[in-house]
Design a protein around this motif. Structure first.
Motif, PDB file in Angstrom:
ATOM      1  N   HIS A  19       0.825  -1.209   0.000  1.00 35.65           N
ATOM      2  CA  HIS A  19       0.000   0.000   0.000  1.00 35.65           C
ATOM      3  C   HIS A  19       0.856   1.254   0.000  1.00 35.65           C
ATOM      4  O   HIS A  19       1.913   1.291   0.621  1.00 35.65           O
ATOM      5  N   LEU A  20       0.372   2.269  -0.710  1.00 41.67           N
ATOM      6  CA  LEU A  20       0.951   3.610  -0.666  1.00 41.67           C
ATOM      7  C   LEU A  20      -0.095   4.504  -0.035  1.00 41.67           C
ATOM      8  O   LEU A  20      -1.255   4.488  -0.436  1.00 41.67           O
ATOM      9  N   SER A  21       0.335   5.317   0.945  1.00 42.00           N
ATOM     10  CA  SER A  21      -0.663   6.055   1.710  1.00 42.00           C
ATOM     11  C   SER A  21      -0.491   7.565   1.701  1.00 42.00           C
ATOM     12  O   SER A  21      -1.158   8.253   2.447  1.00 42.00           O
ATOM     13  N   GLU A  22       0.368   8.075   0.880  1.00 41.87           N
ATOM     14  CA  GLU A  22       0.550   9.521   0.778  1.00 41.87           C
ATOM     15  C   GLU A  22       0.219   9.944  -0.650  1.00 41.87           C
ATOM     16  O   GLU A  22       0.600   9.274  -1.609  1.00 41.87           O
ATOM     17  N   SER A  23      -0.463  11.074  -0.795  1.00 44.32           N
ATOM     18  CA  SER A  23      -0.882  11.502  -2.137  1.00 44.32           C
ATOM     19  C   SER A  23       0.309  11.738  -3.064  1.00 44.32           C
ATOM     20  O   SER A  23       0.265  11.358  -4.236  1.00 44.32           O
ATOM     21  N   ILE A  24       1.372  12.310  -2.552  1.00 48.44           N
ATOM     22  CA  ILE A  24       2.550  12.560  -3.392  1.00 48.44           C
ATOM     23  C   ILE A  24       3.197  11.244  -3.804  1.00 48.44           C
ATOM     24  O   ILE A  24       3.604  11.079  -4.960  1.00 48.44           O
ATOM     25  N   ALA A  25       3.264  10.286  -2.894  1.00 47.63           N
ATOM     26  CA  ALA A  25       3.836   8.978  -3.223  1.00 47.63           C
ATOM     27  C   ALA A  25       2.996   8.265  -4.279  1.00 47.63           C
ATOM     28  O   ALA A  25       3.546   7.620  -5.185  1.00 47.63           O
ATOM     29  N   ILE A  26       1.678   8.394  -4.189  1.00 48.55           N
ATOM     30  CA  ILE A  26       0.795   7.775  -5.178  1.00 48.55           C
ATOM     31  C   ILE A  26       1.027   8.394  -6.547  1.00 48.55           C
ATOM     32  O   ILE A  26       1.165   7.692  -7.552  1.00 48.55           O
ATOM     33  N   CYS A  27       1.103   9.710  -6.594  1.00 50.02           N
ATOM     34  CA  CYS A  27       1.347  10.393  -7.881  1.00 50.02           C
ATOM     35  C   CYS A  27       2.704  10.034  -8.451  1.00 50.02           C
ATOM     36  O   CYS A  27       2.832   9.785  -9.654  1.00 50.02           O
ATOM     37  N   ARG A  28       3.720   9.974  -7.615  1.00 43.72           N
ATOM     38  CA  ARG A  28       5.059   9.612  -8.096  1.00 43.72           C
ATOM     39  C   ARG A  28       5.113   8.173  -8.574  1.00 43.72           C
ATOM     40  O   ARG A  28       5.848   7.843  -9.499  1.00 43.72           O
ATOM     41  N   TYR A  29       4.358   7.307  -7.962  1.00 44.30           N
ATOM     42  CA  TYR A  29       4.297   5.899  -8.390  1.00 44.30           C
ATOM     43  C   TYR A  29       3.835   5.820  -9.844  1.00 44.30           C
ATOM     44  O   TYR A  29       4.395   5.070 -10.643  1.00 44.30           O
TER      45      TYR A  29
END
Length: 74
Positions: free
Chosen positions: A62-72
């Protein structure tokens, strides 16, 4: 892969806008913050901080930060 989304939260909106701009369509699981669904044991297993958004990957992580999700997705 699916996105757990609280609806009106700013960070959720940021991720949805980013995904729309990139043309990425993901299944979304609504999290009712009014009913405190983000405080359940099931959701806490996905994100111990009990915050949305959370991106659940096919591998089960799981990714739980909005910036991490966008960078993914970048």
């Amino acid at each position: 892969m699916r996105l757990f989304d609280g609806g009106r939260v700013t960070n959720d909106r940021r991720v949805r806008i980013y995904l729309a701009e990139k043309g990425i369509d993901l299944p979304t699981v609504p999290v009712d913050l009014g009913r405190m669904d983000h405080r359940t044991a099931e959701f806490t297993a996905r994100n111990p901080l009990q915050r949305v958004p959370v991106l659940e990957l096919d591998a089960g992580s799981h990714l739980s930060e909005s910036i991490a999700i966008c960078r993914y997705f970048e």
